[in-house]
Design a protein around this motif. Structure first.
Motif, PDB file in Angstrom:
ATOM      1  N   VAL A  10     -70.938 -38.105 -15.607  1.00 47.41           N
ATOM      2  CA  VAL A  10     -69.808 -38.715 -15.301  1.00 47.41           C
ATOM      3  C   VAL A  10     -69.681 -39.923 -16.304  1.00 47.41           C
ATOM      4  O   VAL A  10     -68.676 -40.098 -17.131  1.00 47.41           O
ATOM      5  CB  VAL A  10     -69.458 -39.042 -13.755  1.00 47.41           C
ATOM      6  CG1 VAL A  10     -68.148 -39.837 -13.649  1.00 47.41           C
ATOM      7  CG2 VAL A  10     -69.565 -37.950 -12.935  1.00 47.41           C
ATOM      8  N   ARG A  13     -69.369 -38.879 -19.981  1.00 45.78           N
ATOM      9  CA  ARG A  13     -68.371 -38.135 -20.355  1.00 45.78           C
ATOM     10  C   ARG A  13     -66.829 -38.974 -20.116  1.00 45.78           C
ATOM     11  O   ARG A  13     -66.072 -38.589 -20.824  1.00 45.78           O
ATOM     12  CB  ARG A  13     -68.076 -36.791 -19.448  1.00 45.78           C
ATOM     13  CG  ARG A  13     -69.221 -35.770 -19.622  1.00 45.78           C
ATOM     14  CD  ARG A  13     -68.946 -34.737 -18.848  1.00 45.78           C
ATOM     15  NE  ARG A  13     -69.913 -33.673 -18.953  1.00 45.78           N
ATOM     16  CZ  ARG A  13     -69.677 -32.479 -19.475  1.00 45.78           C
ATOM     17  NH1 ARG A  13     -68.686 -32.416 -20.375  1.00 45.78           N
ATOM     18  NH2 ARG A  13     -70.756 -31.497 -19.805  1.00 45.78           N
ATOM     19  N   ARG A  14     -66.812 -39.903 -19.488  1.00 43.08           N
ATOM     20  CA  ARG A  14     -65.522 -40.962 -19.180  1.00 43.08           C
ATOM     21  C   ARG A  14     -65.206 -41.399 -20.637  1.00 43.08           C
ATOM     22  O   ARG A  14     -65.999 -41.894 -21.270  1.00 43.08           O
ATOM     23  CB  ARG A  14     -65.902 -41.998 -18.244  1.00 43.08           C
ATOM     24  CG  ARG A  14     -64.710 -42.468 -17.993  1.00 43.08           C
ATOM     25  CD  ARG A  14     -64.818 -44.093 -17.760  1.00 43.08           C
ATOM     26  NE  ARG A  14     -65.266 -44.485 -19.107  1.00 43.08           N
ATOM     27  CZ  ARG A  14     -64.362 -45.020 -20.119  1.00 43.08           C
ATOM     28  NH1 ARG A  14     -63.187 -44.737 -20.167  1.00 43.08           N
ATOM     29  NH2 ARG A  14     -65.226 -45.658 -21.175  1.00 43.08           N
ATOM     30  N   ARG A  15     -64.033 -41.026 -20.970  1.00 44.15           N
ATOM     31  CA  ARG A  15     -63.342 -41.801 -22.145  1.00 44.15           C
ATOM     32  C   ARG A  15     -61.717 -41.800 -21.892  1.00 44.15           C
ATOM     33  O   ARG A  15     -61.462 -41.133 -21.009  1.00 44.15           O
ATOM     34  CB  ARG A  15     -63.737 -40.954 -23.349  1.00 44.15           C
ATOM     35  CG  ARG A  15     -63.095 -39.771 -23.513  1.00 44.15           C
ATOM     36  CD  ARG A  15     -63.389 -39.005 -24.986  1.00 44.15           C
ATOM     37  NE  ARG A  15     -62.618 -38.006 -25.118  1.00 44.15           N
ATOM     38  CZ  ARG A  15     -61.373 -37.900 -25.475  1.00 44.15           C
ATOM     39  NH1 ARG A  15     -60.685 -38.943 -25.928  1.00 44.15           N
ATOM     40  NH2 ARG A  15     -60.946 -36.553 -26.051  1.00 44.15           N
ATOM     41  N   LEU A 133     -61.158 -43.995 -12.537  1.00 44.21           N
ATOM     42  CA  LEU A 133     -61.246 -43.310 -13.843  1.00 44.21           C
ATOM     43  C   LEU A 133     -62.687 -42.511 -13.823  1.00 44.21           C
ATOM     44  O   LEU A 133     -62.661 -41.266 -14.381  1.00 44.21           O
ATOM     45  CB  LEU A 133     -61.706 -44.430 -15.060  1.00 44.21           C
ATOM     46  CG  LEU A 133     -60.364 -45.339 -15.390  1.00 44.21           C
ATOM     47  CD1 LEU A 133     -60.946 -46.198 -16.380  1.00 44.21           C
ATOM     48  CD2 LEU A 133     -59.209 -44.422 -16.028  1.00 44.21           C
ATOM     49  N   LEU A 134     -63.669 -43.021 -13.242  1.00 44.30           N
ATOM     50  CA  LEU A 134     -64.791 -42.111 -12.866  1.00 44.30           C
ATOM     51  C   LEU A 134     -64.513 -40.920 -12.013  1.00 44.30           C
ATOM     52  O   LEU A 134     -65.082 -39.800 -12.411  1.00 44.30           O
ATOM     53  CB  LEU A 134     -65.799 -43.020 -12.199  1.00 44.30           C
ATOM     54  CG  LEU A 134     -66.641 -44.072 -13.267  1.00 44.30           C
ATOM     55  CD1 LEU A 134     -67.481 -44.982 -12.272  1.00 44.30           C
ATOM     56  CD2 LEU A 134     -67.057 -43.535 -14.599  1.00 44.30           C
ATOM     57  N   THR A 137     -62.770 -38.177 -14.276  1.00 43.00           N
ATOM     58  CA  THR A 137     -63.825 -37.419 -14.999  1.00 43.00           C
ATOM     59  C   THR A 137     -64.791 -36.464 -14.156  1.00 43.00           C
ATOM     60  O   THR A 137     -64.588 -35.330 -14.357  1.00 43.00           O
ATOM     61  CB  THR A 137     -64.830 -38.284 -15.620  1.00 43.00           C
ATOM     62  OG1 THR A 137     -64.082 -39.334 -16.428  1.00 43.00           O
ATOM     63  CG2 THR A 137     -65.602 -37.808 -16.537  1.00 43.00           C
ATOM     64  N   ASP A 138     -65.074 -36.861 -12.803  1.00 46.29           N
ATOM     65  CA  ASP A 138     -65.844 -36.029 -12.129  1.00 46.29           C
ATOM     66  C   ASP A 138     -64.896 -34.776 -11.524  1.00 46.29           C
ATOM     67  O   ASP A 138     -65.497 -33.617 -11.196  1.00 46.29           O
ATOM     68  CB  ASP A 138     -66.337 -36.946 -10.667  1.00 46.29           C
ATOM     69  CG  ASP A 138     -67.167 -35.846  -9.988  1.00 46.29           C
ATOM     70  OD1 ASP A 138     -68.387 -35.486 -10.503  1.00 46.29           O
ATOM     71  OD2 ASP A 138     -67.099 -35.840  -8.736  1.00 46.29           O
TER      72      ASP A 138
END
Length: 202
Positions: A10, A13-15, A133-134, A137-138
């Motif tokens: 996670v 990959r977060r952006r 935000l996390l 992504t998850d």
């Protein structure tokens, strides 16, 4: 679908996603994102935050109309961002912190803001935004955190009835990712630990 990935994945990959397709987001997913935000740390458990959720097309359009400066919003970056079907505005409330720390177990009865070394009301609300935000992504979705231009905040408050004691710290746009160009900012590269971590002495 990437839901349920390992935490390390996670984080990796977060952006910030700047281009969305207009497909709606499952309301249950939005609720999970908001629920996780409520688990952010807060000084004195003050929880001096609020979250304005705009998940209907008309409300999203009203947001952009209120917050876009004259002549802006026509570039490709803005157009891609505007397709996000959900906007969440995290707002911080300084009053909640000053009042909390005037309670008997804290004892700062004068509510003097100068006692605070940094504005924890903004920091804590920012941590709640990061949890959003996390979680996005998850859930296999994309998100972008961006700011409201200061000169447009009064119009934003008026349009959505936001109290004066709640300050928007930014906006989380979220939705299904669409192909987008790599941000020019990423060309700078991520700074390594050897550049930013100082052990024992700066």
């Amino acid at each position: 679908m990437l839901a349920g990935m390992e935490f390390a994945d996670v984080v990796r990959r977060r952006r910030m996603v700047r281009n969305f397709d207009p497909r709606p987001v499952d309301p249950a997913v939005v609720e999970r994102i908001l629920d996780n935000a409520l688990h952010a740390p807060s000084a004195g458990f003050s929880q001096g935050w609020g979250f304005l959720v705009l998940d209907q097309p008309a409300a999203v359009e009203r947001f952009w109309a209120a917050t876009t400066p004259e002549g802006a919003g026509t570039d490709s970056w803005s157009q891609g961002l505007r397709r996000a079907p959900v906007l969440v505005v995290p707002l911080s409330c300084k009053r909640a912190y000053l009042e909390r720390y005037a309670e008997p177990d804290k004892g700062w009865t004068d509510q003097d803001e100068s006692r605070w070394p940094v504005p924890y009301w903004h920091i804590d609300t920012g941590m709640a935004a990061l949890l959003m935000l996390l979680t996005v992504t998850d859930e296999g979705l994309g998100a972008c955190f961006f700011g409201i231009p200061p000169e447009r905040i009064p119009a934003f408050r008026t349009e959505f009835g936001v109290p004066e004691d709640h300050q928007p710290i930014g906006v989380v746009a979220l939705g299904h990712r669409a192909p987008d160009r790599r941000s020019p900012s990423l060309r700078r590269g991520r700074r390594g630990a050897e550049q930013v971590v100082h052990r024992g002495r700066w």
